[in-house]
Enzyme design. Structure first.
Site, PDB file in Angstrom:
ATOM      1  N   HIS A 189      -9.774   4.468 -12.388  1.00 51.92           N
ATOM      2  CA  HIS A 189      -9.826   3.777 -12.763  1.00 51.92           C
ATOM      3  C   HIS A 189     -10.993   2.649 -12.815  1.00 51.92           C
ATOM      4  CE1 HIS A 189      -5.978   3.976 -14.050  1.00 51.92           C
ATOM      5  NE2 HIS A 189      -5.188   3.993 -12.566  1.00 51.92           N
ATOM      6  N   GLU A 225      -1.896  10.825  -6.674  1.00 51.49           N
ATOM      7  CA  GLU A 225      -1.316   9.857  -5.797  1.00 51.49           C
ATOM      8  C   GLU A 225      -1.152   9.494  -4.382  1.00 51.49           C
ATOM      9  OE1 GLU A 225      -1.051   7.390  -8.372  1.00 51.49           O
ATOM     10  OE2 GLU A 225      -1.219   8.630 -10.653  1.00 51.49           O
ATOM     11  N   HIS A 235      -5.508   8.380  -6.867  1.00 50.71           N
ATOM     12  CA  HIS A 235      -5.493   7.101  -7.425  1.00 50.71           C
ATOM     13  C   HIS A 235      -4.378   6.670  -5.863  1.00 50.71           C
ATOM     14  CE1 HIS A 235      -6.349   7.428 -11.455  1.00 50.71           C
ATOM     15  NE2 HIS A 235      -6.303   8.508 -10.577  1.00 50.71           N
TER      16      HIS A 235
HETATM   17 ZN   LIG Z   1      -4.282   5.616 -10.898  1.00 51.40          ZN
END
Ligand SMILES: [Zn+2]
Length: 317
Positions: A114, A276, A201
């Site tokens: 992102h 994550e 992430h």
């Molecule tokens: Zn993400």
């Protein structure tokens, strides 16, 4: 220092040089110190031919150092012309090269998931014959610390740690706000000659009691890199995260989430894993992920896991 030894030294210097066939072109002023004599002699352009000869100067310096005990080692050094005859000009053995760093020659791609700022809903290939949106801007903690900030910071730390071990590290975006679609990041490793790609992430589960790290791999695998090698890369990093004291996400036995809808791993032809690292809506992990110390610990575990994987899978000669 009295004047007598200086004169004696100066006279002796003259005698030595005369014995060597060197005319004393510079008159020694009364009271000039032996140090100055040496300095002006070595700086005098009128006697360079012989005075610059290492053997003559070295002999003169050696004589002076024997007869004038007050002469300092620095003065003796001044009397020795630099250049030939000095230790630096003596052929020295080639220094033994320092041992290669463990990850020298290895190329790793890191993907800070992102961009900061707006995403794009432009449709791009998803790696399985369909399309999906270019990218969104991720999640954040309830206090507003954003996932792009977390990803960028951790990736920068991982990059530095791997580079310190000799690896070459490529990033999928050059700045935190650069929009790079998921398909471009998915093919990044093979497009840029990286052996592996690791995407960083933070997750945004709306259930704030959910916490813990997990890894996403492409499933079913679309090529040889996406099966066992990607899972081994995931395992190496997951193990290090666990050892560092981070919480594994209970929803994923073994820490692995098998997904067919993630273009970033589906499009890769090199071992590819998306991590994550924590749940940004969970208060405990939000605090950890928002702190520099927490991010440094995440980065150390990720870098150690990547290094473990690379060292267990050496390049073929
Ligand atoms: Zn993400």
């Amino acid at each position: 220092m009295t004047s007598t030894p200086v004169k004696a030294g100066a006279l002796f210097l003259g005698a030595c040089l005369a014995a060597l066939g060197v005319g004393l072109a510079v008159a020694t002023p009364v009271g000039q110190t032996g140090d100055s004599v040496a300095a002006s002699r070595s700086a005098t352009p009128t006697v360079p031919d012989v005075a610059a000869s290492p053997s003559a100067s070295a002999a003169a310096a050696a004589d002076l150092s024997r007869t004038e005990t007050s002469r300092t080692p620095a003065a003796t050094a001044t009397a020795t012309p630099s250049g030939t005859g000095t230790p630096s000009a003596t052929p020295t053995p080639t220094p033994t090269p320092s041992p290669a760093l463990p990850l020298e020659g290895r190329v790793v791609a890191l993907d800070p998931g992102h961009q900061s700022g707006p995403g794009s809903s432009a449709q791009v290939p998803n790696g399985r014959g369909g399309t999906k949106a270019c990218n969104n801007s991720g999640t954040s903690t309830n206090a507003g610390y954003t996932e792009p900030e977390f990803n960028w910071d951790v990736v920068a730390r991982v990059k530095a740690l791997l580079e310190a071990q000799g690896a070459t590290v490529l990033l999928t975006r050059e700045t935190i706000d650069q929009l790079v679609c998921v398909d471009e990041r998915g093919t990044f490793a093979q497009d840029h000659g990286a052996e592996i790609i690791v995407s960083i992430h933070g997750d945004g589960n709306e259930n704030t009691s959910v916490k813990g790290f997990f890894a996403i791999v492409s499933d079913p695998p679309l090529n040889d890199a996406q099966g066992a090698p990607s899972q081994a890369l995931a395992r190496a990093v997951l193990d290090r995260l666990g050892e560092a004291g981070f919480t594994p996400n209970a929803a994923y036995p073994g820490g692995l989430s098998y997904r067919s809808d993630i273009a970033g791993v589906s499009l890769s032809e090199r071992p590819a894993v998306m991590f994550e690292l924590g749940e940004m809506r969970n208060p405990d992990e939000a605090a950890l992920m928002s702190s520099e110390e927490g991010r440094a610990q995440y980065a150390e575990a990720v870098a150690a896991g990547i290094a473990d994987y690379l060292l267990a899978n050496p390049l073929e000669p």
